[in-house]
Design an enzyme around this catalytic site. Structure first.
Site, mmCIF file in Angstrom:
data_model
loop_
_atom_site.group_PDB
_atom_site.id
_atom_site.type_symbol
_atom_site.label_atom_id
_atom_site.label_comp_id
_atom_site.label_asym_id
_atom_site.label_seq_id
_atom_site.Cartn_x
_atom_site.Cartn_y
_atom_site.Cartn_z
ATOM 1 N N LYS A 221 -35.048 13.075 -61.205
ATOM 2 C CA LYS A 221 -34.344 11.866 -61.637
ATOM 3 C C LYS A 221 -35.284 10.665 -61.644
ATOM 4 C CE LYS A 221 -30.172 11.624 -60.061
ATOM 5 N NZ LYS A 221 -29.201 11.500 -58.951
ATOM 6 N N ARG B 26 -29.949 6.716 -54.698
ATOM 7 C CA ARG B 26 -29.636 8.049 -55.215
ATOM 8 C C ARG B 26 -30.692 9.060 -54.809
ATOM 9 N NH1 ARG B 26 -26.500 7.694 -60.190
ATOM 10 N NH2 ARG B 26 -25.774 5.557 -60.387
ATOM 11 N N GLY C 100 -24.972 17.381 -57.630
ATOM 12 C CA GLY C 100 -23.942 17.140 -56.622
ATOM 13 C C GLY C 100 -24.282 17.657 -55.238
ATOM 14 N N MET D 275 -26.780 16.709 -53.163
ATOM 15 C CA MET D 275 -27.256 15.721 -52.183
ATOM 16 C C MET D 275 -26.501 14.404 -52.408
ATOM 17 S SD MET D 275 -31.232 16.640 -51.999
ATOM 18 C CE MET D 275 -31.430 16.399 -53.718
ATOM 19 N N ARG E 259 -31.382 14.208 -67.844
ATOM 20 C CA ARG E 259 -32.051 15.425 -67.355
ATOM 21 C C ARG E 259 -31.778 16.518 -68.379
ATOM 22 N NH1 ARG E 259 -27.743 15.734 -62.503
ATOM 23 N NH2 ARG E 259 -25.961 16.211 -63.777
ATOM 24 N N HIS F 236 -16.902 17.846 -61.920
ATOM 25 C CA HIS F 236 -17.761 18.674 -61.068
ATOM 26 C C HIS F 236 -17.524 20.162 -61.347
ATOM 27 C CE1 HIS F 236 -18.452 20.897 -57.260
ATOM 28 N NE2 HIS F 236 -19.582 20.220 -57.299
ATOM 29 N N ARG G 27 -30.404 61.749 -69.609
ATOM 30 C CA ARG G 27 -30.273 62.625 -68.439
ATOM 31 C C ARG G 27 -29.346 63.777 -68.816
ATOM 32 N NH1 ARG G 27 -30.032 57.286 -65.640
ATOM 33 N NH2 ARG G 27 -31.465 57.284 -63.864
ATOM 34 N N ARG H 33 -34.654 64.447 -70.826
ATOM 35 C CA ARG H 33 -35.205 64.927 -69.558
ATOM 36 C C ARG H 33 -34.539 66.244 -69.189
ATOM 37 N NH1 ARG H 33 -34.469 61.508 -64.170
ATOM 38 N NH2 ARG H 33 -32.357 62.345 -64.321
ATOM 39 N N GLU I 91 -42.678 60.104 -60.738
ATOM 40 C CA GLU I 91 -41.711 59.558 -59.768
ATOM 41 C C GLU I 91 -41.973 60.084 -58.372
ATOM 42 O OE1 GLU I 91 -37.709 60.820 -60.821
ATOM 43 O OE2 GLU I 91 -38.473 62.658 -61.692
ATOM 44 N N SER J 31 -43.388 58.646 -67.948
ATOM 45 C CA SER J 31 -42.324 57.668 -67.748
ATOM 46 C C SER J 31 -42.122 57.502 -66.241
ATOM 47 C CB SER J 31 -41.034 58.149 -68.414
ATOM 48 O OG SER J 31 -40.036 57.187 -68.212
ATOM 49 N N GLY K 237 -40.380 56.960 -63.012
ATOM 50 C CA GLY K 237 -39.030 56.991 -62.449
ATOM 51 C C GLY K 237 -39.090 56.179 -61.164
ATOM 52 N N THR K 238 -38.922 54.884 -61.317
ATOM 53 C CA THR K 238 -39.150 54.019 -60.143
ATOM 54 C C THR K 238 -38.004 54.075 -59.138
ATOM 55 O OG1 THR K 238 -38.433 52.227 -61.560
ATOM 56 C CG2 THR K 238 -40.800 52.407 -61.133
ATOM 57 N N ASN K 239 -36.886 54.716 -59.515
ATOM 58 C CA ASN K 239 -35.841 54.887 -58.493
ATOM 59 C C ASN K 239 -36.365 55.843 -57.427
ATOM 60 O OD1 ASN K 239 -34.279 53.421 -60.262
ATOM 61 N ND2 ASN K 239 -33.254 55.201 -61.131
ATOM 62 N N ASP K 240 -36.816 57.009 -57.883
ATOM 63 C CA ASP K 240 -37.354 57.978 -56.920
ATOM 64 C C ASP K 240 -38.684 57.508 -56.350
ATOM 65 O OD1 ASP K 240 -35.600 60.166 -56.495
ATOM 66 O OD2 ASP K 240 -35.815 60.651 -58.613
ATOM 67 N N CYS L 24 -38.427 54.202 -66.701
ATOM 68 C CA CYS L 24 -37.005 54.433 -66.963
ATOM 69 C C CYS L 24 -36.169 54.285 -65.700
ATOM 70 C CB CYS L 24 -36.784 55.781 -67.628
ATOM 71 S SG CYS L 24 -37.308 57.156 -66.609
ATOM 72 N N TYR M 294 -43.579 50.736 -72.952
ATOM 73 C CA TYR M 294 -42.160 50.405 -73.137
ATOM 74 C C TYR M 294 -41.423 50.349 -71.814
ATOM 75 C CZ TYR M 294 -41.070 55.379 -72.468
ATOM 76 O OH TYR M 294 -40.935 56.631 -71.935
#
Ligand code: PEP
Ligand code: MG
Length: 906
Positions: free
Chosen positions: A22, A91, A100, A102, A337, A453, A559, A615, A775, A794, A796-799, A862, A882
């Site tokens: 501000k 202010r 709102g 502060m 702003r 608000h 899958r 897969r 993975e 590919s 497999g970032t979960n595993d 993936c 990708y």
């Protein structure tokens, strides 16, 4: 000596860290020639010094006095002068806007003496007393900690006594009385008289604004929006000459957006009130008029306002949210702003401002937060069966939401945490309700306008909001609301439509949103800017269709086990698992083959010419079988039934009566029991200590090759049928859970054999790729070995996350992760936000090793992280080809991929 105070005419308008957003803007506005009331900024550094030492830095108040003297010279008024008093606002304002959160104090400098001066200056007694009572309340609340309710009670008492409904109906005498009562409230609550010395007032106010940086609201807000000290540290204090919008009918106050923040349309948007102060608009105390009415009511001023709007956009190259006051016919810009808008408006203004030449394409893309796009993909109300609205308010923040009514923020938080969907229903909202907003699906207020608000905060959060639904009477103490004859109790379900302002009883069904032309355009620009391609995880033709509509350029993960779970297939899968030998297993697989082939053919056709990565079977096969304990219970129940039936038959024949079988023959029951017993034996045989690390993925394909053979055949035959039909299918076969190149070679040999056979039988040439999931930790370490056989990887970032962390996802998320995150050991859930340090290092190694053997190796991701914007940026940085994510996240990922390319460069 260190400079801690800057006049608006001297502060650096770009230095938001030092001057707050501000303050920096007030400096910049002043310096570009807008009519800003004179003032100065106390720096955020001074705030940090104050918070560290618990006292104002030495010399600060001297500097402040010097600047006050400058204001006195600029305005010709004097601070504390009973004849011609100067009043200021104090202010807050940090580097990032926290609307709102502060504190702000207005009309500072009023006391018994200066009040008389103000009345004399303006010749308006009512205005003087009004300004004074407002000041006492705000100062009392913010700087002296007097609860608002104590003032409100006095105020309501006088209104009641005077027989008026709105504060505008109060006379000067009433307001003077209110002022005296407020002074008494302060004296009673604090044990001290209200400070009369104006410099004492100023010093207390500065401290209070500094303190509000560490107030609960502000701290909660920063935590929720992940605002770190790097982004904003401490609040600045802006001391600004007061100008008054309540000086009569040639005075007004308003807030405006340079474009419509709900739709993005290029039209000035906002509201104003004649003869009022700004806080009346923001707090929703009076319902203001739409700004276009000013064109007829005050045409000359409206023309000035349009000019101001044009100057703001031309200078900032961004939609502005500005506040202004007209004091006796003179327009002042009080603050501006960057406008907070919903996703729809962000997208539209990005595209239009780029077309207008205000911003570049890259700027247009970077303006829109990818995660924000998800709002556009949310459903809206299905009103095809014409539900009757219960009430009508203002469409304050688009989107539709249903939930249980709650009448206070704490209750909203409580129920929200318990997983309930709630709508926060209030007369009007205040900043201290913020935790209720986080928990609610939507917000409904009975008072206030589109810039109240509730409306501003809901829009910022992308939550549905209906404001100013005046037909609803909210009684939050009694926890109910009434609309005509209808009473809404806490817990009753309502639906609000923030796009139309309508409120309905009960839950109204929703329909999927459609892509606007603006969104299509922006995403097409994103695709041009991005390096990463975006594919989808999809395993049904319906999901493939949706993925394509969302702009996926392929399926990165299909899958196949999900296809096995369809109700017509599961019995065949069970038959396959129960098969006592290879021959019977093959017979069952032969039944599954046409089903899978048909699925693949449909998906390949829908996605053509884009690739579809299929897969091969991944989970342990016992996942397709019933649970051991329920199976054992069923067998027990059947045995009992059989015993009872036998007993009954014996009794009847002893009596010489015929035995009826009730249609359930003894043999049939015995056969069912026998089958279930076989199944139970198999379930027990397949039991594993740690199935996630057990007999699954490619291990299964190697030990039961007929399963993978069937799947590979289904893929290749479907591909052959596509070739025959002239469809440019692009299948890819992917092997899960690989730990060594030798596993891939085995499966590849299978693929090559089947390919020859199918090419010969169909008389076609098949074009497809063969690749590996990466993975497991060992796959990353031996990625060069995998790349000798795999044409693509590919992640497999979960595993891979589970493996790298040695955390099982379900156990971690249900048991200890929340505490790890809550107590600051971890910043994020590594299953949602890619762990760059650990998992990221594994990925980087795999990319380098893989490409050292096969430089053109295509590499994607993936796991769920493929749809997370921050993780996408990391993927771009390590050179992936990708990302693949669930279909509804594809637009988010497309924009995130463009951001990644623009921000990472290269
Ligand atoms: C993965 O492990 O990241 C993956 C995509 O496989 P799934 O989630 O099916 O185990
Ligand atoms: Mg996996």
């Amino acid at each position: 000596m260190k400079k801690r105070v800057y006049a608006f005419s001297e502060g650096d308008g770009k230095n938001k860290r030092l001057l707050g957003g501000k303050g920096a803007n007030l400096c910049e506005m002043t310096q570009i020639g807008l009519n800003v009331p004179p003032g100065f900024v106390i720096t955020t550094e001074a705030c940090l010094e104050y918070l560290a030492d618990k006292k104002l830095p030495a010399g600060l108040m001297d500097e402040v006095r010097e600047h006050m003297a400058r204001l006195e010279r600029a305005t010709g008024k004097r601070f504390g002068d009973p004849a011609n008093p100067l009043l200021v606002s104090v202010r807050s304002g940090s580097a990032l806007s926290m609307p709102g959160m502060m504190d702000t104090i207005l009309n500072l400098g009023l006391n018994h003496d200066t009040l008389q001066g103000l009345i004399r200056q303006t010749g308006n007694e009512r205005f003087g007393h009004d300004a004074y009572r407002r000041f006492i309340q705000l100062f009392g609340k913010v700087a002296l900690g007097v609860p608002d309710e104590l003032f409100d009670a006095e105020f309501e008492a006088i209104k009641h006594q005077a027989g008026v409904a709105a504060d505008i109906g109060l006379s000067a005498v009433h307001l003077a009385d209110i002022g005296e009562r407020f002074l008494a409230v302060v004296r009673r609550h604090t044990g001290k008289p209200f400070p009369e010395d104006v410099y004492e007032q100023l010093e207390i106010a500065i401290r209070a604004v500094f303190d509000s940086w560490m107030g609960k609201r502000a701290v909660d807000y920063r935590r929720e929006f992940h605002i770190t000290p790097d982004q904003a540290n401490g609040t600045a204090v802006n001391v600004v000459t007061m100008v008054f919008g309540n000086m009569g009918d040639d005075s007004a106050t308003g807030v405006g957006f340079t474009r419509n923040p709900g739709t993005g349309e290029n039209e000035m948007f906002g509201e104003y009130l004649v003869n009022a102060q700004g806080e009346d608009v923001v707090a929703g105390i009076r319902t203001p008029k739409p700004v276009h009415e000013m064109a007829t009511e005050m045409p000359a001023l409206y023309a000035q306002l349009v000019e101001l709007r044009d100057k703001l956009e031309a200078h900032y190259h961004e939609v502005q949210d500005f506040e202004y006051t007209i004091e006796k016919g003179v327009l002042y810009c009080l603050q501006t702003r960057n406008g907070k808008m919903n996703a729809q408006a962000m997208v539209r203004t990005s595209v239009e401002m780029c077309r207008e030449g205000l911003i570049t394409r890259d700027q247009a893309l970077l303006r829109v937060n990818p995660a924000h796009l998800e709002q556009l993909l949310h459903p809206c109300l299905d009103t095809s069966h014409n539900p009757t609205p219960l009430a009508q308010g203002l469409p304050a923040s688009p989107g539709a939401a249903s939930g249980r009514c709650v009448f206070d923020a704490d209750q909203a938080e409580l129920l929200g945490r318990a997983g309930e969907k709630v709508i926060l229903v209030r007369e009007e909202t205040k900043p201290e309700d913020i935790h209720g907003f986080f928990a609610a699906q939507g917000i409904l207020t009975s008072r206030g306008g589109k810039t109240s608000h509730a409306a501003v905060v809901a829009r910022g959060m992308g939550k549905a909001c209906v404001a100013g639904a005046e037909g609803i009477r909210v009684d939050s103490r009694a926890r109910l609301a009434t609309v005509g004859e209808v009473t809404l109790h806490e817990g009753d379900i309502i639906t609000i439509d923030g796009s139309t302002g309508r409120v309905y009883l009960g839950a109204i069904p929703t329909i999927a949103p459609t892509f606007s032309e603006h969104l299509r355009t922006l995403l097409s620009w994103a695709d041009e800017a991005a390096h990463l391609k975006v594919k989808a995880n999809a395993d049904t033709p319906e999901a493939a269709k949706e993925a394509r509509e969302f702009g996926a350029v392929g399926i990165g993960l299909c899958r196949t086990e999900r296809m096995f779970n369809a109700s017509d297939r599961l019995p065949v899968v069970v038959e396959m698992i129960l098969a006592p030998d290879v021959e019977e297993r093959k017979a069952a697989l032969d039944k599954l083959l046409p089903m899978q082939r048909c699925d693949f053919q449909a998906i390949f056709t829908l996605m053509a010419p884009y690739p579809v990565t299929v897969r091969l079977l991944d989970p342990p096969i016992h996942e397709f079988l019933p649970d051991e304990h329920s199976l054992a219970d069923e067998i027990d129940a059947l045995r009992q039934f059989r015993r009872v039936a036998k007993g009954r038959a014996a009794a009847l024949s002893a009596l010489g009566q015929a035995v009826e079988t009730d249609g359930v023959g003894e043999d049939a029951v015995a056969a069912v029991i026998a089958r279930k017993e076989r199944l139970l034996a198999k379930v027990r045989e397949l039991h594993e200590i740690n199935p996630m690390l057990g007999h699954r993925g490619v291990r299964l394909g190697i030990t039961f090759p007929e399963i993978y053979e069937m799947q590979i055949r289904a893929v290749l035959e479907a591909a052959a049928e596509c070739v025959e039909a002239g469809v440019a299918a692009a299948p890819e076969i992917m092997v899960p859970q690989v730990v060594d190149g030798a596993e891939l070679e085995r499966v590849r040999a299978m693929v090559d054999r089947l390919r020859q056979e199918i090419e010969a039988s169909h008389g076609v040439r098949l074009d497809f790729k063969f690749g590996s999931m990466v993975e497991t930790v060992r796959a990353c370490v031996s990625a060069d070995g995998l790349a000798r056989t795999a044409e693509f990887f590919s992640f497999g970032t979960n595993d891979l996350t589970q493996a790298t962390w040695s955390f099982s996802r379900e156990d971690a998320e249900n048991k200890f992760l929340p505490q790890y995150i809550g107590s600051g050991i971890l910043e994020d859930n590594p299953f949602e936000v890619l762990d760059v340090v650990g998992v990221g290092a594994m990925m980087r190694m795999a990319v380098e090793k893989g490409r050292s053997v096969r430089p053109d190796l295509e590499i994607g991701i993936c796991g769920e992280h493929g749809g997370h914007p921050g993780s996408i940026r990391f993927c771009d940085g390590i050179g992936l080809s990708y990302v693949s994510c669930s279909a509804p996240r594809v637009p988010v990922a497309r924009l995130a991929a463009a951001h990644a390319a623009l921000l990472n460069g290269g």
